[in-house]
Design a protein around this motif. Structure first.
Motif, mmCIF file in Angstrom:
data_model
loop_
_atom_site.group_PDB
_atom_site.id
_atom_site.type_symbol
_atom_site.label_atom_id
_atom_site.label_comp_id
_atom_site.label_asym_id
_atom_site.label_seq_id
_atom_site.Cartn_x
_atom_site.Cartn_y
_atom_site.Cartn_z
ATOM 1 N N PRO A 194 33.208 -11.199 16.054
ATOM 2 C CA PRO A 194 32.036 -10.445 16.506
ATOM 3 C C PRO A 194 31.194 -9.930 15.353
ATOM 4 O O PRO A 194 31.639 -9.876 14.198
ATOM 5 C CB PRO A 194 32.671 -9.273 17.245
ATOM 6 N N ASP A 195 29.975 -9.545 15.685
ATOM 7 C CA ASP A 195 29.130 -8.795 14.772
ATOM 8 C C ASP A 195 29.613 -7.347 14.806
ATOM 9 O O ASP A 195 29.496 -6.665 15.829
ATOM 10 C CB ASP A 195 27.672 -8.888 15.227
ATOM 11 N N THR A 196 30.176 -6.885 13.710
ATOM 12 C CA THR A 196 30.773 -5.547 13.692
ATOM 13 C C THR A 196 29.832 -4.480 13.139
ATOM 14 O O THR A 196 30.276 -3.408 12.732
ATOM 15 C CB THR A 196 32.077 -5.556 12.878
ATOM 16 N N SER A 197 28.530 -4.764 13.138
ATOM 17 C CA SER A 197 27.586 -3.731 12.720
ATOM 18 C C SER A 197 27.565 -2.569 13.706
ATOM 19 O O SER A 197 27.207 -1.440 13.346
ATOM 20 C CB SER A 197 26.174 -4.326 12.584
ATOM 21 N N ASN A 198 27.921 -2.834 14.967
ATOM 22 C CA ASN A 198 28.094 -1.767 15.943
ATOM 23 C C ASN A 198 29.480 -1.164 15.721
ATOM 24 O O ASN A 198 30.488 -1.862 15.820
ATOM 25 C CB ASN A 198 27.973 -2.331 17.364
ATOM 26 N N PRO A 199 29.567 0.128 15.430
ATOM 27 C CA PRO A 199 30.882 0.718 15.092
ATOM 28 C C PRO A 199 31.881 0.656 16.231
ATOM 29 O O PRO A 199 33.095 0.587 15.989
ATOM 30 C CB PRO A 199 30.541 2.165 14.722
ATOM 31 N N HIS A 200 31.390 0.684 17.477
ATOM 32 C CA HIS A 200 32.314 0.601 18.611
ATOM 33 C C HIS A 200 32.955 -0.782 18.677
ATOM 34 O O HIS A 200 34.160 -0.905 18.939
ATOM 35 C CB HIS A 200 31.577 0.909 19.914
ATOM 36 N N ILE A 201 32.165 -1.806 18.415
ATOM 37 C CA ILE A 201 32.704 -3.159 18.414
ATOM 38 C C ILE A 201 33.638 -3.349 17.218
ATOM 39 O O ILE A 201 34.665 -4.029 17.317
ATOM 40 C CB ILE A 201 31.565 -4.192 18.419
ATOM 41 N N ALA A 202 33.317 -2.730 16.099
ATOM 42 C CA ALA A 202 34.205 -2.815 14.935
ATOM 43 C C ALA A 202 35.567 -2.205 15.238
ATOM 44 O O ALA A 202 36.609 -2.771 14.886
ATOM 45 C CB ALA A 202 33.551 -2.111 13.746
ATOM 46 N N ARG A 203 35.579 -1.045 15.907
ATOM 47 C CA ARG A 203 36.858 -0.429 16.274
ATOM 48 C C ARG A 203 37.622 -1.308 17.262
ATOM 49 O O ARG A 203 38.843 -1.443 17.177
ATOM 50 C CB ARG A 203 36.637 0.960 16.872
ATOM 51 N N ALA A 204 36.885 -1.893 18.187
ATOM 52 C CA ALA A 204 37.521 -2.755 19.179
ATOM 53 C C ALA A 204 38.123 -3.991 18.532
ATOM 54 O O ALA A 204 39.196 -4.466 18.945
ATOM 55 C CB ALA A 204 36.512 -3.158 20.246
ATOM 56 N N ALA A 205 37.457 -4.531 17.520
ATOM 57 C CA ALA A 205 38.001 -5.699 16.825
ATOM 58 C C ALA A 205 39.329 -5.359 16.152
ATOM 59 O O ALA A 205 40.271 -6.166 16.144
ATOM 60 C CB ALA A 205 37.001 -6.214 15.800
ATOM 61 N N GLY A 206 39.417 -4.164 15.584
ATOM 62 C CA GLY A 206 40.688 -3.733 15.005
ATOM 63 C C GLY A 206 41.767 -3.580 16.058
ATOM 64 O O GLY A 206 42.921 -3.963 15.849
ATOM 65 N N LEU A 207 41.386 -3.038 17.215
ATOM 66 C CA LEU A 207 42.348 -2.894 18.303
ATOM 67 C C LEU A 207 42.807 -4.249 18.825
ATOM 68 O O LEU A 207 43.974 -4.425 19.175
ATOM 69 C CB LEU A 207 41.739 -2.087 19.448
ATOM 70 N N ARG A 208 41.876 -5.202 18.912
ATOM 71 C CA ARG A 208 42.257 -6.552 19.343
ATOM 72 C C ARG A 208 43.421 -7.073 18.515
ATOM 73 O O ARG A 208 44.386 -7.645 19.047
ATOM 74 C CB ARG A 208 41.071 -7.501 19.216
#
Length: 415
Positions: free
Chosen positions: A21-35
């Motif tokens: 994903p594009d992790t410039s959105n901090p919520h998506i960045a956190r979700a990528a770590g959780l994934r």
């Protein structure tokens, strides 16, 4: 990390990072770590079924349960597209969590669609403060839960099937039929209300941790202040007159299609990484490395193209749902209809591609991959059970009718 899942996270250094994903959105960045954390035990949890209690705790800890709530109620004011991109991420490793995460938001937002703005505001503030996870017992087709008036309360007896998220919920969006009038009523109540029994008996071949089994009601009392809006007369479509009141199916269909997309992406990632790191060439292939087989190259190319196409069509559907949400009560029937077509089209392709990729990766990974320790079968099982609940044939027909000039799909339970 156990050896049986290590290959899922250690691809060859020269390999492309598929569907990151594009992790410039901090919520998506956190979700990528959780994934990546969810992936560590996704295979074992899928095989065990049960409740993903620790994973729900992590969603709460990482502040991902209030994304769609307006800021004035304690949320982040994010768009549906943010939430659904996170659904995809989770579904890359765990379709159950993608499903639960998306349906949480559909249930959380439901009070606003029931002509109950003041109740919605109160529930949203309390949900944000309590960091609630929402489930539902509002199955549209099951006429198996009935309520009768008792002073300032309704008393509910019966059950609902397919109650996704109920087994890990703090709060429930519920619906029942009035025993006298057969009108449908909606409410939101705590999941631990006296008389509610979360059977947690889901035993499907896929989506093993969604808790999509039965919830029973034994004299459950719902105060009239908890009832959301006026009763809804049941009709063949089950849809209210105003377009804005009929967007719940669009939200739910969008969750499903992004579970499909994430499942296809995850199956392709897992299959590719197994092929690169563990597959052996077929004895008659004439190559020393499996990845050098022209058939393997072509097949992975085709699966990537199909998955990328499904992702692109799903992105278009994200934009359509964001537009619907932004319009709010000003939404017109034509705008709602256009979104329904976009979401149906994306759903059809996403389901087909998820089934194709999750099945054909076994041809490319080989016989040694088809054992339980690698868990590659979970992708197909998850896609298969979801597509059975929502047949693509009828969505395709709706799109076809629109193409032939017969207008947008009529609002209903699945469209």
């Amino acid at each position: 990390m156990s050896a049986n899942v290590a290959y899922l996270h250690a691809p060859d250094a020269a390999a492309p990072a598929l569907f990151e994903p594009d992790t410039s959105n901090p919520h998506i960045a956190r979700a990528a770590g959780l994934r990546d954390r969810f992936a560590e035990d996704a295979i074992a949890r899928d095989q065990a079924g049960g409740r993903p209690a620790e994973q729900i705790r992590l969603l709460k800890e990482h502040g991902l349960l209030t994304l769609l709530l307006p800021r004035e109620y304690g949320g982040q004011g994010e768009s549906w597209s943010t939430v659904l991109r996170i659904v995809r991420l989770f579904a890359q490793v765990d379709g159950s969590l993608g499903h639960l995460f998306g349906y949480h938001y559909s249930s959380l937002l439901s009070p606003r669609l029931r002509r109950a703005p003041e109740q919605a505001a109160s529930l949203w503030r309390r949900s944000a403060e309590g960091n609630w996870f929402w489930g539902n017992t509002a199955n549209s087709f099951s006429k198996s839960l009935f309520g009768r008036r008792d002073g300032e309360h309704f008393v509910l007896d019966g059950y609902r099937p397919f109650t996704s998220g109920s087994h890990v919920a703090d709060f429930l969006a519920i619906a029942w039929e009035d025993a006298d009038t057969n009108e449908r009523r909606f409410a939101a109540i705590p999941a631990d209300r006296a008389g509610i029994v979360i059977e947690d008996d889901w035993d499907g071949i896929g989506q093993r941790q969604t808790g999509s089994g039965r919830v029973s009601y034994h004299g459950v009392r719902v105060h009239e202040s908890e009832v959301l809006g006026p009763p809804v007369p049941l009709d063949p479509t089950g849809a209210p007159a105003e377009p804005w009141r009929s967007v719940t199916p669009l939200q739910q269909q969008s969750v499903l299609l992004n579970v499909f997309v994430g499942t296809a992406q995850g199956a392709l990632r897992a299959g590719r990484e197994y092929t690169v790191n563990q597959s052996r060439p077929w004895v008659h292939s004439g190559v020393e490395r499996h990845v050098d087989d022209p058939w393997v190259k072509r097949q992975y190319g085709e699966l990537w193209v199909r998955t990328r196409a499904a992702t692109a069509l799903a992105d278009r559907a994200l934009a359509a749902l964001d537009h619907v949400a932004a319009r709010g009560e000003a939404l017109t029937a034509d705008e709602r209809g256009a979104a329904a077509v976009a979401i149906a089209a994306a759903n059809v392709l996403a389901g087909e591609v998820a089934l194709q990729v999750s099945s054909e990766i076994f041809e490319l990974t080989g016989a040694r991959s088809a054992v339980r320790q690698y868990g590659l079968d979970r992708f197909w099982r998850n896609a298969r059970i979801h597509t059975l609940h929502n047949p693509s044939e009828y969505k395709t027909r709706n799109v076809g009718r629109w193409v032939l000039g017969e207008g947008h799909p009529q609002p209903g339970t699945f469209q």
